[in-house]
Structure formats: structure tokens, C-alpha cells
Design a protein around this motif. Structure first.
Motif, short mmCIF file in Angstrom:
data_model
loop_
_atom_site.label_atom_id
_atom_site.label_comp_id
_atom_site.label_asym_id
_atom_site.label_seq_id
_atom_site.Cartn_x
_atom_site.Cartn_y
_atom_site.Cartn_z
N ARG A 206 23.53 -9.97 6.02
CA ARG A 206 24.61 -10.25 6.98
C ARG A 206 24.40 -11.61 7.64
N TYR A 207 23.16 -11.95 7.97
CA TYR A 207 22.88 -13.23 8.61
C TYR A 207 23.30 -14.38 7.69
N ASN A 208 22.95 -14.26 6.41
CA ASN A 208 23.29 -15.32 5.46
C ASN A 208 24.80 -15.40 5.21
N GLU A 209 25.49 -14.27 5.29
CA GLU A 209 26.95 -14.30 5.19
C GLU A 209 27.55 -15.10 6.34
N LEU A 210 27.00 -14.90 7.54
CA LEU A 210 27.48 -15.64 8.71
C LEU A 210 27.15 -17.13 8.60
N LEU B 285 15.50 -15.05 11.44
CA LEU B 285 15.12 -14.13 10.36
C LEU B 285 13.61 -13.96 10.28
N GLN C 30 18.08 -7.73 15.70
CA GLN C 30 19.51 -7.87 15.46
C GLN C 30 19.94 -9.35 15.51
N GLU D 152 21.45 -11.05 13.41
CA GLU D 152 22.79 -11.23 12.86
C GLU D 152 23.85 -10.94 13.91
N ASP E 165 22.52 -22.61 13.35
CA ASP E 165 23.06 -21.61 12.43
C ASP E 165 24.45 -21.16 12.86
N ILE F 119 19.78 -6.91 7.33
CA ILE F 119 19.87 -7.95 8.36
C ILE F 119 20.02 -9.32 7.71
N GLU F 120 19.18 -9.59 6.74
CA GLU F 120 19.17 -10.90 6.07
C GLU F 120 20.50 -11.18 5.37
#
Length: 272
Positions: free
Chosen positions: A118-122, A89, A243, A245, A160, A115-116
Motif C-alpha cells: 500500500r505504501y508503494n502504491e501511494l 517502511l 501504519q 501507509e 514521499d 503495509i509495503e
């Protein structure tokens, strides 16, 4: 990658390399001459740069250099340090800086927030994994195995994605040079092997074994755990920095397929 994401390629009038260029719009700009090839670090073409007359030149100060000659042109130089960031990120957030430069700050902020999110959801998906597979990275080149330390961008990405990097206790953030025996002693039982290269043709377990027969001794080879990206086929360097995520989803799909069963790999996928 920032300018592609912001749809602002018309602001890019010079690039250093087109070796791994996939973007059709930029290829067309090079063909038309609206974007010029300005040479490489350490060997810039001052004449071409003067002709292009940019307002600003983005530089990577830790690469091969050659910036003294650029300073003499009187064009402002701005360091772009996104590739030195140790978190995915953190690297992606540089889109805000690029957006500010070209008058697209609000668009850049909105894009990063997407982006942030979706990344945090993953990240939440992998937070509770019961088994964290071990993953190692790299290949032999000229008798040396080139990897990165346990505080690196790649090690963070593996964490992650719910995996443990084989050098997770290493305190270095940059490159690490090892011999085969050292790697084998620490990675022979690892679940996955991440490989990024530009193999000409279809990469396979047979192709990997042909490079060095000892590769077949790794558990990740025997149990088909090679997670692979071919730079000739996928726009990794061009697009993945904005990208993270998507890269994370690729790795989760490989390491924990039950968590993302419907994800279609974009950069990395398991070789069957």
C-alpha cells in the motif's frame, strides 16, 4: 504498536508509560494487573519487574537509560531501534523482529508485505506531482524552535507525500534547534505547517496565534495550511509506527487532496 498489530498483547507483561495509551485491551490488562507499569527509563521499578518475571525486556538504548540496574536482574535485554530508522517502511519492518520473538513470524511478514504494498502504491501516486508544496514543522518551546534535519524520518515522509521539507538541504538526521528568525526566514512562504502536540481542548488558528502572535505571519497560517495531530485524541505513538501507509495517506490528502479525495484522515488533517 507491533504487538497491537499482531494481536499479541497477552505477551506484554510490562510497559513503561501509559500517558498516550488508547488501546482498550491494554488498559484492561493494566487494570487487571496482567500487565504492570514498570517505571520509566532511568527509574525502573526492579521489584515490579522481578514479580512480572519477563523472559525478555525490550529497551530503547538512546533514551534516558538506567539499564544497568536491569542487567543485574539477569533478564536478557534486547535493543529495539525501530524509532531510529530514517524511513517509514524501515520503521514498520521491525514488526518482523517482534513477530519472530513471539512465534508469529509468518503473520508479521504478511502484515509487513501488506503495509509495503500500500505504501508503494501511494508513492506511485505522488511520483509525478507537478508542484511540490513546501512544508515546515515544529513550534517554539522556551524560546527555541525544535525541528529535525533534512535526512530525518519526517523529511523522508514529506518527500514521499509529494512535498519538500523546508530543511531538505540540511544533512542532519536528528533534532535541530533553531531560533524564530531563522525558521521564519526559511518558512515564511511555506505552503504547509505540520504540528504535533497534546493541546488540551480544540486546537485552532486562534489557539495557535494565542501561543505566539508571530505565528500569524506565516503563509501557512494565513492560508490555512496547518496539518495537525493532537496526541490527546489520536493514538499516534501507539499505532502509527506500524501504519506508515496511513500516515502517508493523511499527508497526501492534505498536500494533494485531488490525489486521495476519499481518504478519511486518521492521524493528521488540515485545520479548517
Amino acid at each position: 504498536s507491533n504487538f497491537i498489530t499482531l494481536e499479541a498483547l497477552d505477551r506484554v507483561i510490562g510497559i513503561t508509560s501509559s500517558r498516550f495509551l488508547f488501546n482498550k485491551e491494554m488498559k484492561q490488562r493494566l487494570k487487571e494487573g496482567t500487565t504492570k507499569k514498570i517505571g520509566m527509563e532511568g527509574n525502573f521499578d526492579a521489584e515490579v519487574i522481578i514479580q512480572a518475571n519477563p523472559d525478555l525486556i525490550l529497551i530503547s538504548p538512546f533514551k534516558r537509560g538506567g539499564y544497568d540496574s536491569l542487567k543485574e536482574l539477569g533478564i536478557p535485554l534486547l535493543p529495539h531501534l525501530g524509532y531510529k530508522e530514517m524511513t517509514p517502511l524501515g520503521q514498520a519492518e521491525w514488526i518482523k523482529c517482534m513477530g519472530l520473538l513471539v512465534g508469529l513470524e509468518s503473520e508479521a511478514i504478511a502484515r509487513f508485505e501488506t503495509i509495503e504494498k500500500r505504501y508503494n502504491e501511494l508513492l506511485q501516486l505522488t511520483a509525478g506531482v507537478k508542484k511540490r508544496p513546501v512544508v515546515f514543522s515544529g513550534e517554539l518551546r522556551g524560546g527555541n524552535w525544535y525541528a529535525v534535519g533534512g535526512r530525518s524520518f519526517l523529511a523522508q515522509l514529506f518527500r514521499d507525500a509529494g512535498a519538500d521539507y523546508f530543511l531538505k538541504d540540511d544533512t542532519r538526521s536528528g533534532g535541530v534547534t533553531l531560533d524564530f528568525e531563522t525558521v521564519y526566514s526559511q518558512a515564511d512562504k511555506a505552503d504547509f505547517w505540520r504540528i504535533l502536540n497534546s493541546y488540551p481542548g480544540e486546537f485552532s488558528y486562534n489557539a495557535l496565534k494565542a501561543e505566539d502572535s508571530r505565528y500569524a505571519d506565516f503563509r501557512a497560517f494565513r492560508e490555512k495550511g496547518v496539518v495537525y495531530c493532537n496526541l490527546r485524541e489520536r493514538a499516534f505513538y501507539e499505532s502509527s509506527p506500524t501504519q506508515p501507509e496511513v500516515v502517508l495517506a493523511d499527508l497526501i490528502r492534505a498536500f494533494h487532496p485531488d490525489l486521495l479525495p476519499d481518504h478519511t484522515p486518521v492521524y493528521y488533517e488540515l485545520i479548517k
